[in-house]
Design a protein around this motif. Sequence first.
Motif, PDB file in Angstrom:
ATOM      1  N   MET A 117       0.856  -1.203   0.000  1.00 41.69           N
ATOM      2  CA  MET A 117       0.000   0.000   0.000  1.00 41.69           C
ATOM      3  C   MET A 117       0.882   1.240   0.000  1.00 41.69           C
ATOM      4  O   MET A 117       1.930   1.252   0.653  1.00 41.69           O
ATOM      5  CB  MET A 117      -0.881  -0.038   1.267  1.00 41.69           C
ATOM      6  N   TYR A 118       0.454   2.219  -0.747  1.00 40.17           N
ATOM      7  CA  TYR A 118       1.220   3.471  -0.840  1.00 40.17           C
ATOM      8  C   TYR A 118       0.318   4.648  -0.439  1.00 40.17           C
ATOM      9  O   TYR A 118      -0.893   4.609  -0.659  1.00 40.17           O
ATOM     10  CB  TYR A 118       1.737   3.673  -2.270  1.00 40.17           C
ATOM     11  N   LEU A 119       0.950   5.669   0.150  1.00 41.59           N
ATOM     12  CA  LEU A 119       0.215   6.875   0.528  1.00 41.59           C
ATOM     13  C   LEU A 119       0.858   8.068  -0.186  1.00 41.59           C
ATOM     14  O   LEU A 119       2.058   8.312  -0.006  1.00 41.59           O
ATOM     15  CB  LEU A 119       0.274   7.082   2.043  1.00 41.59           C
ATOM     16  N   ALA A 120       0.051   8.743  -0.994  1.00 38.72           N
ATOM     17  CA  ALA A 120       0.533   9.946  -1.682  1.00 38.72           C
ATOM     18  C   ALA A 120      -0.028  11.178  -0.980  1.00 38.72           C
ATOM     19  O   ALA A 120      -1.200  11.190  -0.572  1.00 38.72           O
ATOM     20  CB  ALA A 120       0.076   9.931  -3.132  1.00 38.72           C
ATOM     21  N   LYS A 121       0.813  12.195  -0.827  1.00 42.61           N
ATOM     22  CA  LYS A 121       0.384  13.483  -0.261  1.00 42.61           C
ATOM     23  C   LYS A 121       0.598  14.531  -1.352  1.00 42.61           C
ATOM     24  O   LYS A 121       1.729  14.720  -1.808  1.00 42.61           O
ATOM     25  CB  LYS A 121       1.196  13.804   0.990  1.00 42.61           C
ATOM     26  N   ILE A 122      -0.495  15.156  -1.782  1.00 36.01           N
ATOM     27  CA  ILE A 122      -0.462  16.016  -2.963  1.00 36.01           C
ATOM     28  C   ILE A 122      -0.869  17.444  -2.581  1.00 36.01           C
ATOM     29  O   ILE A 122      -1.938  17.644  -2.000  1.00 36.01           O
ATOM     30  CB  ILE A 122      -1.439  15.473  -4.040  1.00 36.01           C
ATOM     31  N   LYS A 123      -0.017  18.410  -2.900  1.00 33.98           N
ATOM     32  CA  LYS A 123      -0.325  19.820  -2.621  1.00 33.98           C
ATOM     33  C   LYS A 123      -0.594  20.523  -3.957  1.00 33.98           C
ATOM     34  O   LYS A 123       0.224  20.439  -4.870  1.00 33.98           O
ATOM     35  CB  LYS A 123       0.862  20.493  -1.928  1.00 33.98           C
ATOM     36  N   VAL A 124      -1.736  21.157  -4.060  1.00 37.39           N
ATOM     37  CA  VAL A 124      -2.122  21.831  -5.312  1.00 37.39           C
ATOM     38  C   VAL A 124      -2.236  23.326  -5.046  1.00 37.39           C
ATOM     39  O   VAL A 124      -2.962  23.732  -4.110  1.00 37.39           O
ATOM     40  CB  VAL A 124      -3.488  21.306  -5.817  1.00 37.39           C
ATOM     41  N   THR A 125      -1.523  24.134  -5.815  1.00 37.74           N
ATOM     42  CA  THR A 125      -1.620  25.591  -5.657  1.00 37.74           C
ATOM     43  C   THR A 125      -1.772  26.242  -7.030  1.00 37.74           C
ATOM     44  O   THR A 125      -1.499  25.608  -8.068  1.00 37.74           O
ATOM     45  CB  THR A 125      -0.344  26.154  -4.996  1.00 37.74           C
ATOM     46  N   TYR A 126      -2.174  27.496  -7.020  1.00 33.24           N
ATOM     47  CA  TYR A 126      -2.261  28.217  -8.291  1.00 33.24           C
ATOM     48  C   TYR A 126      -0.862  28.412  -8.856  1.00 33.24           C
ATOM     49  O   TYR A 126       0.097  28.571  -8.124  1.00 33.24           O
ATOM     50  CB  TYR A 126      -2.894  29.594  -8.077  1.00 33.24           C
ATOM     51  N   LYS A 127      -0.782  28.448 -10.171  1.00 32.57           N
ATOM     52  CA  LYS A 127       0.478  28.812 -10.819  1.00 32.57           C
ATOM     53  C   LYS A 127       0.822  30.250 -10.416  1.00 32.57           C
ATOM     54  O   LYS A 127      -0.100  31.069 -10.224  1.00 32.57           O
ATOM     55  CB  LYS A 127       0.327  28.713 -12.341  1.00 32.57           C
ATOM     56  N   PRO A 128       2.115  30.577 -10.306  1.00 29.61           N
ATOM     57  CA  PRO A 128       2.502  31.932  -9.865  1.00 29.61           C
ATOM     58  C   PRO A 128       1.842  33.038 -10.700  1.00 29.61           C
ATOM     59  O   PRO A 128       1.522  34.108 -10.195  1.00 29.61           O
ATOM     60  CB  PRO A 128       4.020  31.923 -10.039  1.00 29.61           C
ATOM     61  N   ILE A 155      -0.171   8.284  -9.571  1.00 28.14           N
ATOM     62  CA  ILE A 155      -0.517   9.552  -8.913  1.00 28.14           C
ATOM     63  C   ILE A 155      -0.410  10.717  -9.910  1.00 28.14           C
ATOM     64  O   ILE A 155      -1.300  11.568  -9.997  1.00 28.14           O
ATOM     65  CB  ILE A 155       0.402   9.782  -7.688  1.00 28.14           C
ATOM     66  N   GLU A 156       0.664  10.729 -10.693  1.00 32.28           N
ATOM     67  CA  GLU A 156       0.815  11.825 -11.676  1.00 32.28           C
ATOM     68  C   GLU A 156      -0.340  11.793 -12.681  1.00 32.28           C
ATOM     69  O   GLU A 156      -0.920  12.821 -13.026  1.00 32.28           O
ATOM     70  CB  GLU A 156       2.164  11.722 -12.377  1.00 32.28           C
ATOM     71  N   SER A 157      -0.711  10.584 -13.089  1.00 33.27           N
ATOM     72  CA  SER A 157      -1.802  10.443 -14.048  1.00 33.27           C
ATOM     73  C   SER A 157      -3.132  10.910 -13.444  1.00 33.27           C
ATOM     74  O   SER A 157      -3.877  11.670 -14.047  1.00 33.27           O
ATOM     75  CB  SER A 157      -1.873   8.983 -14.480  1.00 33.27           C
ATOM     76  N   MET A 158      -3.410  10.497 -12.201  1.00 26.63           N
ATOM     77  CA  MET A 158      -4.659  10.906 -11.525  1.00 26.63           C
ATOM     78  C   MET A 158      -4.690  12.410 -11.318  1.00 26.63           C
ATOM     79  O   MET A 158      -5.721  13.059 -11.496  1.00 26.63           O
ATOM     80  CB  MET A 158      -4.730  10.288 -10.138  1.00 26.63           C
ATOM     81  N   ALA A 159      -3.565  12.960 -10.906  1.00 27.40           N
ATOM     82  CA  ALA A 159      -3.513  14.409 -10.642  1.00 27.40           C
ATOM     83  C   ALA A 159      -3.887  15.164 -11.916  1.00 27.40           C
ATOM     84  O   ALA A 159      -4.756  16.043 -11.897  1.00 27.40           O
ATOM     85  CB  ALA A 159      -2.118  14.804 -10.174  1.00 27.40           C
ATOM     86  N   GLU A 160      -3.263  14.755 -13.009  1.00 30.01           N
ATOM     87  CA  GLU A 160      -3.503  15.496 -14.259  1.00 30.01           C
ATOM     88  C   GLU A 160      -4.882  15.187 -14.853  1.00 30.01           C
ATOM     89  O   GLU A 160      -5.485  16.035 -15.499  1.00 30.01           O
ATOM     90  CB  GLU A 160      -2.373  15.218 -15.249  1.00 30.01           C
ATOM     91  N   ALA A 161      -5.417  13.989 -14.534  1.00 27.10           N
ATOM     92  CA  ALA A 161      -6.734  13.635 -15.096  1.00 27.10           C
ATOM     93  C   ALA A 161      -7.879  14.262 -14.302  1.00 27.10           C
ATOM     94  O   ALA A 161      -8.935  14.566 -14.855  1.00 27.10           O
ATOM     95  CB  ALA A 161      -6.892  12.122 -15.090  1.00 27.10           C
ATOM     96  N   LEU A 162      -7.685  14.431 -12.998  1.00 27.57           N
ATOM     97  CA  LEU A 162      -8.853  14.836 -12.178  1.00 27.57           C
ATOM     98  C   LEU A 162      -8.553  15.868 -11.089  1.00 27.57           C
ATOM     99  O   LEU A 162      -9.332  16.778 -10.860  1.00 27.57           O
ATOM    100  CB  LEU A 162      -9.426  13.588 -11.486  1.00 27.57           C
ATOM    101  N   LEU A 163      -7.397  15.704 -10.412  1.00 24.13           N
ATOM    102  CA  LEU A 163      -7.221  16.476  -9.174  1.00 24.13           C
ATOM    103  C   LEU A 163      -6.827  17.940  -9.417  1.00 24.13           C
ATOM    104  O   LEU A 163      -7.072  18.788  -8.569  1.00 24.13           O
ATOM    105  CB  LEU A 163      -6.170  15.790  -8.288  1.00 24.13           C
ATOM    106  N   ILE A 164      -6.207  18.233 -10.560  1.00 28.06           N
ATOM    107  CA  ILE A 164      -5.816  19.634 -10.760  1.00 28.06           C
ATOM    108  C   ILE A 164      -6.399  20.172 -12.062  1.00 28.06           C
ATOM    109  O   ILE A 164      -6.748  19.420 -12.969  1.00 28.06           O
ATOM    110  CB  ILE A 164      -4.271  19.820 -10.792  1.00 28.06           C
ATOM    111  N   ASN A 165      -6.511  21.511 -12.108  1.00 29.49           N
ATOM    112  CA  ASN A 165      -6.853  22.198 -13.356  1.00 29.49           C
ATOM    113  C   ASN A 165      -5.521  22.606 -13.975  1.00 29.49           C
ATOM    114  O   ASN A 165      -4.845  23.515 -13.488  1.00 29.49           O
ATOM    115  CB  ASN A 165      -7.708  23.430 -13.054  1.00 29.49           C
ATOM    116  N   GLN A 166      -5.129  21.932 -15.049  1.00 30.71           N
ATOM    117  CA  GLN A 166      -3.778  22.123 -15.584  1.00 30.71           C
ATOM    118  C   GLN A 166      -3.541  23.526 -16.141  1.00 30.71           C
ATOM    119  O   GLN A 166      -2.406  23.951 -16.337  1.00 30.71           O
ATOM    120  CB  GLN A 166      -3.495  21.065 -16.664  1.00 30.71           C
TER     121      GLN A 166
END
Lengths: 84, 84
Positions: free
Chosen positions: B1-12, B59-70
């Motif tokens: 089992m793996y645990l990912a911790k993801i921080k999402v912020t606005y681009k500068p 995780i990178e795939s999920m982040a880009e598919a759903l978790l962030i607005n690219q």
Amino acid sequence: MYLAKIKVTYKPSVLDPQGEVIKSALHRLDYETVEQVVQGKYFEVKLTASDLEDAKQLIESMAEALLINQNTETYDYTVEEVEG
Amino acid sequence: MYLAKIKVTYKPSVLDPQGEVIKSALHRLDYETVEQVVQGKYFEVKLTASDLEDAKQLIESMAEALLINQNTETYDYTVEEVEG
């Protein structure tokens, strides 16, 4: 100058509906191996302080005064000295 | 089992109105030394994967598919193996 990074999540005893919604959305996108999702808030706060200890105390005080709902949320943070 | 911790912020380059609102609220609460506030999202995702590299790719795939607005957001994450 100090930079605090603050992660705010629901207390374990509190239901996280948003996390459940995201988990099912990920399953629909074929990310079947996702077991649990927690969604919370993330803050970065830049502030001046007399020293690291003072910065920590200020951050804890701000978190509890404004950034978190103490009934339902918990937080953890890091503080580091930065340029500028 | 793996645990990912993801921080999402606005681009500068993207205005962060929520961060400005929180900064002025903190100033009204006498936290005068606050210079900048950034508010973003925080996710923890527990998942099974064949190995750490596989977990990272998922995780990178999920982040880009759903978790962030690219268009407006950027993210960083850590992944670690956990019990359970």
